[in-house]
Write a protein that holds these residues in place. Structure first.
Motif, mmCIF file in Angstrom:
data_model
loop_
_atom_site.group_PDB
_atom_site.id
_atom_site.type_symbol
_atom_site.label_atom_id
_atom_site.label_comp_id
_atom_site.label_asym_id
_atom_site.label_seq_id
_atom_site.Cartn_x
_atom_site.Cartn_y
_atom_site.Cartn_z
ATOM 1 N N GLU A 157 0.908 -1.141 0.069
ATOM 2 C CA GLU A 157 -0.050 -0.059 0.068
ATOM 3 C C GLU A 157 0.971 1.119 -0.163
ATOM 4 O O GLU A 157 1.643 1.321 0.855
ATOM 5 C CB GLU A 157 -0.985 -0.203 1.156
ATOM 6 C CG GLU A 157 -1.912 -1.157 1.103
ATOM 7 C CD GLU A 157 -2.890 -0.942 2.225
ATOM 8 O OE1 GLU A 157 -2.684 -0.070 3.312
ATOM 9 O OE2 GLU A 157 -3.834 -1.784 2.310
ATOM 10 N N LEU A 163 -3.257 0.355 -3.477
ATOM 11 C CA LEU A 163 -2.360 -0.895 -3.877
ATOM 12 C C LEU A 163 -1.581 -0.708 -4.953
ATOM 13 O O LEU A 163 -1.916 -0.132 -5.792
ATOM 14 C CB LEU A 163 -3.274 -2.182 -4.176
ATOM 15 C CG LEU A 163 -4.254 -2.635 -3.162
ATOM 16 C CD1 LEU A 163 -5.109 -3.650 -3.521
ATOM 17 C CD2 LEU A 163 -3.425 -3.130 -1.938
ATOM 18 N N CYS A 184 -3.267 -16.840 -11.271
ATOM 19 C CA CYS A 184 -4.113 -16.056 -10.382
ATOM 20 C C CYS A 184 -4.767 -14.909 -11.075
ATOM 21 O O CYS A 184 -4.032 -14.222 -11.580
ATOM 22 C CB CYS A 184 -3.299 -15.855 -8.793
ATOM 23 S SG CYS A 184 -4.204 -15.167 -7.716
ATOM 24 N N GLU A 187 -7.632 -9.745 -9.421
ATOM 25 C CA GLU A 187 -8.372 -9.226 -8.664
ATOM 26 C C GLU A 187 -8.262 -10.075 -7.322
ATOM 27 O O GLU A 187 -9.022 -9.474 -6.055
ATOM 28 C CB GLU A 187 -10.056 -9.408 -9.072
ATOM 29 C CG GLU A 187 -10.538 -10.856 -9.094
ATOM 30 C CD GLU A 187 -10.162 -11.353 -10.451
ATOM 31 O OE1 GLU A 187 -10.387 -12.612 -10.839
ATOM 32 O OE2 GLU A 187 -9.462 -10.804 -11.355
ATOM 33 N N ASP A 188 -7.808 -11.263 -7.065
ATOM 34 C CA ASP A 188 -7.661 -11.904 -5.923
ATOM 35 C C ASP A 188 -6.161 -11.625 -5.207
ATOM 36 O O ASP A 188 -5.267 -12.247 -5.417
ATOM 37 C CB ASP A 188 -7.602 -13.400 -6.249
ATOM 38 C CG ASP A 188 -7.739 -14.356 -5.125
ATOM 39 O OD1 ASP A 188 -7.626 -13.764 -4.053
ATOM 40 O OD2 ASP A 188 -8.186 -15.640 -5.288
ATOM 41 N N ILE A 189 -6.326 -10.286 -4.642
ATOM 42 C CA ILE A 189 -5.254 -9.895 -4.168
ATOM 43 C C ILE A 189 -4.577 -10.717 -2.818
ATOM 44 O O ILE A 189 -3.469 -11.129 -2.668
ATOM 45 C CB ILE A 189 -5.601 -8.565 -3.453
ATOM 46 C CG1 ILE A 189 -5.969 -7.468 -4.651
ATOM 47 C CG2 ILE A 189 -4.339 -7.815 -2.601
ATOM 48 C CD1 ILE A 189 -4.599 -7.216 -5.514
ATOM 49 N N ASP A 190 -5.497 -11.443 -2.002
ATOM 50 C CA ASP A 190 -5.229 -12.171 -0.861
ATOM 51 C C ASP A 190 -4.529 -13.316 -1.561
ATOM 52 O O ASP A 190 -3.253 -13.701 -0.842
ATOM 53 C CB ASP A 190 -6.445 -12.516 -0.214
ATOM 54 C CG ASP A 190 -7.059 -11.431 0.759
ATOM 55 O OD1 ASP A 190 -6.315 -10.424 0.907
ATOM 56 O OD2 ASP A 190 -8.118 -11.807 1.169
ATOM 57 N N ARG A 191 -4.954 -14.016 -2.219
ATOM 58 C CA ARG A 191 -4.206 -15.037 -2.994
ATOM 59 C C ARG A 191 -2.711 -14.921 -3.601
ATOM 60 O O ARG A 191 -1.652 -15.435 -3.279
ATOM 61 C CB ARG A 191 -5.092 -16.175 -4.149
ATOM 62 C CG ARG A 191 -4.616 -17.263 -4.384
ATOM 63 C CD ARG A 191 -5.157 -17.982 -5.467
ATOM 64 N NE ARG A 191 -4.499 -19.106 -5.662
ATOM 65 C CZ ARG A 191 -4.678 -19.770 -6.724
ATOM 66 N NH1 ARG A 191 -5.033 -19.332 -7.964
ATOM 67 N NH2 ARG A 191 -3.940 -20.966 -7.226
ATOM 68 N N GLN A 192 -2.961 -13.700 -4.153
ATOM 69 C CA GLN A 192 -1.274 -13.333 -4.886
ATOM 70 C C GLN A 192 -0.469 -12.903 -3.525
ATOM 71 O O GLN A 192 0.646 -13.271 -3.642
ATOM 72 C CB GLN A 192 -1.575 -12.065 -5.661
ATOM 73 C CG GLN A 192 -2.515 -12.217 -6.967
ATOM 74 C CD GLN A 192 -2.524 -10.957 -7.771
ATOM 75 O OE1 GLN A 192 -1.749 -10.578 -8.150
ATOM 76 N NE2 GLN A 192 -3.463 -10.420 -7.632
ATOM 77 N N ARG A 193 -0.954 -12.284 -2.539
ATOM 78 C CA ARG A 193 -0.023 -12.120 -1.447
ATOM 79 C C ARG A 193 0.538 -13.362 -0.864
ATOM 80 O O ARG A 193 1.582 -13.593 -0.463
ATOM 81 C CB ARG A 193 -0.922 -11.195 -0.343
ATOM 82 C CG ARG A 193 -0.883 -9.886 -0.482
ATOM 83 C CD ARG A 193 -1.518 -8.828 0.196
ATOM 84 N NE ARG A 193 -1.205 -7.545 0.162
ATOM 85 C CZ ARG A 193 -2.005 -6.584 0.528
ATOM 86 N NH1 ARG A 193 -3.226 -7.040 1.138
ATOM 87 N NH2 ARG A 193 -1.848 -5.303 0.321
ATOM 88 N N THR A 194 -0.434 -14.404 -0.719
ATOM 89 C CA THR A 194 0.119 -15.601 -0.143
ATOM 90 C C THR A 194 1.045 -16.302 -1.220
ATOM 91 O O THR A 194 2.117 -16.720 -0.575
ATOM 92 C CB THR A 194 -1.150 -16.749 -0.098
ATOM 93 O OG1 THR A 194 -2.245 -16.022 0.831
ATOM 94 C CG2 THR A 194 -0.619 -17.973 0.457
#
Length: 221
Positions: A157, A163, A184, A187-194
């Protein structure tokens, strides 16, 4: 200066071009109208770059400045991504710190060309490490950077909590070997971060049938 046609040329800009650069910045960001996607810069930012903090490459057509690309060499602490990228303080890092194209010239491949020109400029002056930031929603920016060899290495951020992808390229590295990975959705920010936390890097992208974008996260192993 590199001649590209009888009417269009590239040139390194100077302080004499400050007003033209800033006017183009305002025209391009105003046309987009979404500061969460493109960070508005101050006139002072461009003045610092042109007075020695970096380089600005311009694209001129018929004597008019229609595009520019910034290579920032002096990075303030807020823009020093070396800790995030696992680089040491001794590693020379520069930033592709924004580019703008006059709205009437959008779609002509100028943004791609400005990435290439700045990469080659960095190579000529001995900069090995380059990075850029791009909003996941900025579909004119990060896909061009990925195609130019930059990899998504982090999501942070910045600039008021918006973002941003952190995209990185080591100019001494060759083409990456084929490796396993996963696609991936952007739009799937959480999965990308993982995936990023697990050592993956985003090295390719594709357009989905529904118009969305996917990024291929390559395994580090």
């Amino acid at each position: 200066m590199i001649e590209t046609s009888a009417a269009t040329r590239h040139a390194g800009l100077s302080m004499a071009d400050l007003d033209a650069v800033y006017a183009l910045h305002l025209a391009a960001t105003g046309a987009v109208g979404r500061p969460e996607l493109i960070k508005p810069e101050s006139r002072d930012f461009f003045a610092r770059i042109l007075s020695g903090g970096g380089r600005i490459t311009g694209v001129l057509r018929g004597g008019e400045l229609i595009a520019y690309g910034v290579l920032q060499l002096e990075l303030p602490p807020s823009e020093d991504a070396r800790p995030l990228l696992g680089l040491s303080p001794a590693d020379r890092l520069a930033k592709l710190a924004g580019a703008a194209v006059l709205p009437a010239a959008w779609g002509g491949g100028i943004h791609d060309e400005l990435i290439h020109l700045r990469v080659e400029d960095a190579r000529r002056i001995g900069v090995r490490h380059l990075y850029a930031t791009s909003a996941p929603g900025n579909l004119r920016s990060w896909p061009n950077l990925v195609e130019a060899g930059f990899a998504v290495r982090a999501i942070v951020e910045k600039y008021g909590g918006h973002l941003r992808y952190i995209l990185y390229r080591d100019l001494s590295a060759g083409e990456p070997d084929e490796a396993e990975g996963v696609w991936c959705g952007v739009e799937d920010i959480d999965r990308q971060r993982t995936l990023l936390a697990g050592g993956h890097a985003g090295t390719r992208w594709r357009r989905r049938a529904d118009g969305g974008r996917d990024i291929f996260f390559r395994s580090a192993s």
